[in-house]
Design an enzyme around this catalytic site. Structure first.
Site, PDB file in Angstrom:
ATOM      1  N   ARG A   1      49.933   8.520  26.531  1.00  0.00           N
ATOM      2  CA  ARG A   1      48.494   8.804  26.634  1.00  0.00           C
ATOM      3  C   ARG A   1      47.921   8.161  27.883  1.00  0.00           C
ATOM      4  NH1 ARG A   1      44.823   6.746  22.299  1.00  0.00           N
ATOM      5  NH2 ARG A   1      43.378   7.481  23.890  1.00  0.00           N
TER       6      ARG A   1
ATOM      7  N   ASP B   1      42.710  -4.999  27.482  1.00  0.00           N
ATOM      8  CA  ASP B   1      43.777  -3.987  27.596  1.00  0.00           C
ATOM      9  C   ASP B   1      45.047  -4.539  28.226  1.00  0.00           C
ATOM     10  OD1 ASP B   1      41.448  -1.290  28.302  1.00  0.00           O
ATOM     11  OD2 ASP B   1      42.063  -2.260  26.441  1.00  0.00           O
TER      12      ASP B   1
HETATM   13  C1  EPZ Z   1      36.933   1.146  26.103  1.00  0.00           C
HETATM   14  O1  EPZ Z   1      36.890   1.345  24.700  1.00  0.00           O
HETATM   15  C2  EPZ Z   1      38.345   1.484  26.525  1.00  0.00           C
HETATM   16  N1  EPZ Z   1      38.628   2.869  26.196  1.00  0.00           N
HETATM   17  C3  EPZ Z   1      39.347   0.576  25.814  1.00  0.00           C
HETATM   18  O2  EPZ Z   1      40.617   0.854  26.383  1.00  0.00           O
HETATM   19  C4  EPZ Z   1      38.991  -0.880  26.103  1.00  0.00           C
HETATM   20  O3  EPZ Z   1      39.840  -1.709  25.341  1.00  0.00           O
HETATM   21  C5  EPZ Z   1      37.526  -1.153  25.737  1.00  0.00           C
HETATM   22  O4  EPZ Z   1      36.666  -0.227  26.428  1.00  0.00           O
HETATM   23  C6  EPZ Z   1      37.091  -2.566  26.112  1.00  0.00           C
HETATM   24  O5  EPZ Z   1      37.263  -2.757  27.477  1.00  0.00           O
HETATM   25  C7  EPZ Z   1      38.167   3.829  27.041  1.00  0.00           C
HETATM   26  O6  EPZ Z   1      37.533   3.546  28.037  1.00  0.00           O
HETATM   27  C8  EPZ Z   1      38.517   5.251  26.662  1.00  0.00           C
HETATM   28  P1  EPZ Z   1      33.776  -0.937  23.761  1.00  0.00           P
HETATM   29  P2  EPZ Z   1      35.453   1.346  23.959  1.00  0.00           P
HETATM   30  O7  EPZ Z   1      32.746   0.025  23.289  1.00  0.00           O
HETATM   31  O8  EPZ Z   1      34.441   1.934  24.858  1.00  0.00           O
HETATM   32  C9  EPZ Z   1      32.173  -2.997  19.800  1.00  0.00           C
HETATM   33  C10 EPZ Z   1      42.924   1.238  26.426  1.00  0.00           C
HETATM   34  O9  EPZ Z   1      43.915   0.641  25.978  1.00  0.00           O
HETATM   35  N2  EPZ Z   1      31.275  -1.848  19.707  1.00  0.00           N
HETATM   36  O10 EPZ Z   1      33.584  -1.638  25.039  1.00  0.00           O
HETATM   37  O11 EPZ Z   1      35.628   1.930  22.608  1.00  0.00           O
HETATM   38  C11 EPZ Z   1      33.632  -2.607  19.592  1.00  0.00           C
HETATM   39  O12 EPZ Z   1      33.945  -2.580  18.219  1.00  0.00           O
HETATM   40  C12 EPZ Z   1      41.681   1.383  25.579  1.00  0.00           C
HETATM   41  O13 EPZ Z   1      42.863   1.751  27.579  1.00  0.00           O
HETATM   42  C13 EPZ Z   1      30.285  -1.841  18.729  1.00  0.00           C
HETATM   43  O14 EPZ Z   1      30.155  -2.784  17.947  1.00  0.00           O
HETATM   44  O15 EPZ Z   1      35.193  -0.204  23.804  1.00  0.00           O
HETATM   45  C14 EPZ Z   1      34.357  -3.701  20.322  1.00  0.00           C
HETATM   46  O16 EPZ Z   1      34.457  -4.818  19.476  1.00  0.00           O
HETATM   47  C15 EPZ Z   1      41.829   0.696  24.235  1.00  0.00           C
HETATM   48  N3  EPZ Z   1      29.441  -0.780  18.665  1.00  0.00           N
HETATM   49  C16 EPZ Z   1      33.433  -4.024  21.486  1.00  0.00           C
HETATM   50  O17 EPZ Z   1      32.151  -3.513  21.128  1.00  0.00           O
HETATM   51  C17 EPZ Z   1      29.536   0.279  19.532  1.00  0.00           C
HETATM   52  O18 EPZ Z   1      28.711   1.220  19.418  1.00  0.00           O
HETATM   53  C18 EPZ Z   1      33.840  -3.386  22.803  1.00  0.00           C
HETATM   54  O19 EPZ Z   1      34.015  -2.001  22.576  1.00  0.00           O
HETATM   55  C19 EPZ Z   1      30.545   0.253  20.516  1.00  0.00           C
HETATM   56  C20 EPZ Z   1      31.397  -0.826  20.587  1.00  0.00           C
END
Ligand code: EPZ
Length: 423
Positions: free
Chosen positions: A399, A307
């Site tokens: 946001r 982020d």
């Molecule tokens: C959280 O998103 C944050 N959002 C994101 O912040 C942040 O970039 C991200 O964590 C990583 O730190 C919130 O907390 C609301 P992940 P999240 O699940 O939970 C893959 C910002 O700018 N994945 O940790 O959606 C995914 O595709 C936002 O504040 C799967 O494959 O992120 C990614 O490549 C943007 N399957 C990786 O894991 C799943 O079921 C990390 O995603 C879930 C995720």
């Protein structure tokens, strides 16, 4: 519709206070719905994501009282539906936490597929995997995730996450909190906001151990009780202001932070020649000399946070030599690069790596924010570019950044929020 108009070249100096962490609030607010008694949550940032949550709560019959700015009492005792209206939910990714919260409390849920920033495919297969392991039947049709349980409860399970997912870790913790029996989650995300959600749940009487490590054990409890909780400071907002100070050659003290949460950001900024002094609950950022290059790989916490990736890319456009950034978390988080290049940046993207050559000149021009942190990156560039930059689609920025115009203006930036005229 509004835009920011920024006249670059002003050195930022002074003190700015960081707000509560957006991504912690995004988990804690839905978690509050799991309690049938009123809970008090403080240090909630005044941002669009929070306003969306409050709209969802009101649609669900949840009583919300603002005690004072940033402090709310949330009473979900008389919650009247476990399938909140989908309109609001589609606007943010974190709405998927309603799945864990509603399944945990009611044994069923209906939630719209999440929206949120577009960095390529953002599956929720690990969330689904955890809930199915806990006994839920999940059906996804027409953009709606419907979850049911045979006996109205989730049951403890042993879940190994295939990827370290922040959302998956938090959602599974929500589901396991009121489940029958013990749940073990392995390969968990260790981000500070996952710990914050666990601490909030425990303050309501949950039994969660190991948050912040890769193994979390949750013993299900019957019900939760009232509590008063204060959300941790937003380390990404703090990091963004640290970059604002660095790019303008300023001298900024950012207060109300937890320096430990900023370790990776502090280390990288120091590599570029920026001075960062760590105080008890503040950091002071100054930059006088030229910016040096840096090579960054974004990783799960405690690695360098994804982020902060766009903001660092914007900063490194002003460095004296070529830098690289490799995006280690998301499929495609470089959509903002084309807008920076329109300002004079010289960034080449190949696969998951951006090569950032020193920009000849960065000059103001009309640009668009494509997501929350991309918008922050455009502000970084605009603050140091020559001339005037107009940033549209700032709804993304608002946001996640409370009062960014007020905070930046208070430390010397020339930024105004102007209505977009459709002539
Ligand atoms: C959280 O998103 C944050 N959002 C994101 O912040 C942040 O970039 C991200 O964590 C990583 O730190 C919130 O907390 C609301 P992940 P999240 O699940 O939970 C893959 C910002 O700018 N994945 O940790 O959606 C995914 O595709 C936002 O504040 C799967 O494959 O992120 C990614 O490549 C943007 N399957 C990786 O894991 C799943 O079921 C990390 O995603 C879930 C995720």
């Amino acid at each position: 519709m509004y835009k920011y108009v920024i006249n670059g070249g002003k050195r930022l100096s002074g003190t700015v206070a960081v707000s509560g962490f957006k991504n912690a609030a995004d988990g804690i607010l839905p978690a509050a719905l799991m309690c049938a008694e009123p809970v008090r949550v403080e240090n909630i940032p005044n941002i669009r994501d929070v306003l969306l949550w409050l709209d969802i709560f009101r649609d669900m019959g949840v009583k919300v009282d603002m005690l004072r700015p940033g402090a709310y009492e949330i009473d979900a005792g008389s919650i009247c539906r476990d399938d909140p209206p989908f309109g609001h939910m589609r606007q943010m990714r974190a709405s998927y936490y309603l799945l864990g919260a509603m399944l945990s409390r009611f044994g069923k849920a209906a939630v719209s597929m999440p929206g949120g920033c577009d960095f390529g495919v953002r599956p929720i297969d690990q969330h689904i995997k955890a809930f199915e392991a806990m006994g839920a039947t999940i059906d996804i049709q027409g953009g709606v995730i419907r979850a049911t349980t045979p006996d109205g409860k989730l049951h403890g399970a042993h879940v190994y996450f295939d990827v370290m997912t922040v959302g998956g870790t938090i959602n599974a913790m929500l589901g396991a909190t009121l489940a029958e029996g013990q749940t073990v989650l392995e390969n968990c995300a260790r981000e500070p906001h996952a710990v914050d959600v666990a601490n909030f749940l425990n303050s309501m009487g949950a039994d969660i151990r190991g948050a912040g490590t890769s193994v979390i054990k949750i013993r299900g409890v019957e019900k939760l009780h009232s509590c008063a909780y204060t959300i941790i400071p937003d380390q990404i907002e703090a990091g963004t202001y640290m970059v604002f100070a660095a790019v303008t050659g300023g001298d900024l003290t950012i207060t109300g932070v937890i320096p430990k949460h900023l370790e990776a950001i502090i280390a990288k900024l120091r590599e570029t020649g920026v001075t960062v002094d760590e105080l008890d609950d503040a950091v002071r950022v100054t930059r006088t000399g030229t910016l040096r290059r840096a090579n960054i790989i974004t990783l799960e916490y405690p690695g360098f946070p994804t982020d902060m990736q766009p903001q660092m890319a914007a900063l490194l456009c002003f460095a004296s030599r070529t830098s690289t950034i490799t995006e280690g978390i998301f499929e495609n988080r470089f959509k903002y690069v084309s807008e920076l290049n329109r300002m004079g940046a010289n960034i080449l993207v190949s696969g998951k790596t951006a090569t950032i050559l020193p920009a000849e000149r960065m000059t103001g021009t009309p640009v668009r924010a494509c997501d929350l942190r991309a918008g922050a990156a455009l502000i970084v560039a605009a603050l140091a570019a020559e001339g005037t930059t107009e940033i549209e689609d700032i709804i993304y920025v608002e946001r996640g950044y409370e009062d960014i115009v007020g905070k930046l203006t208070s430390v010397g930036a020339d930024i105004t929020r102007v209505e977009v005229s459709h002539d």
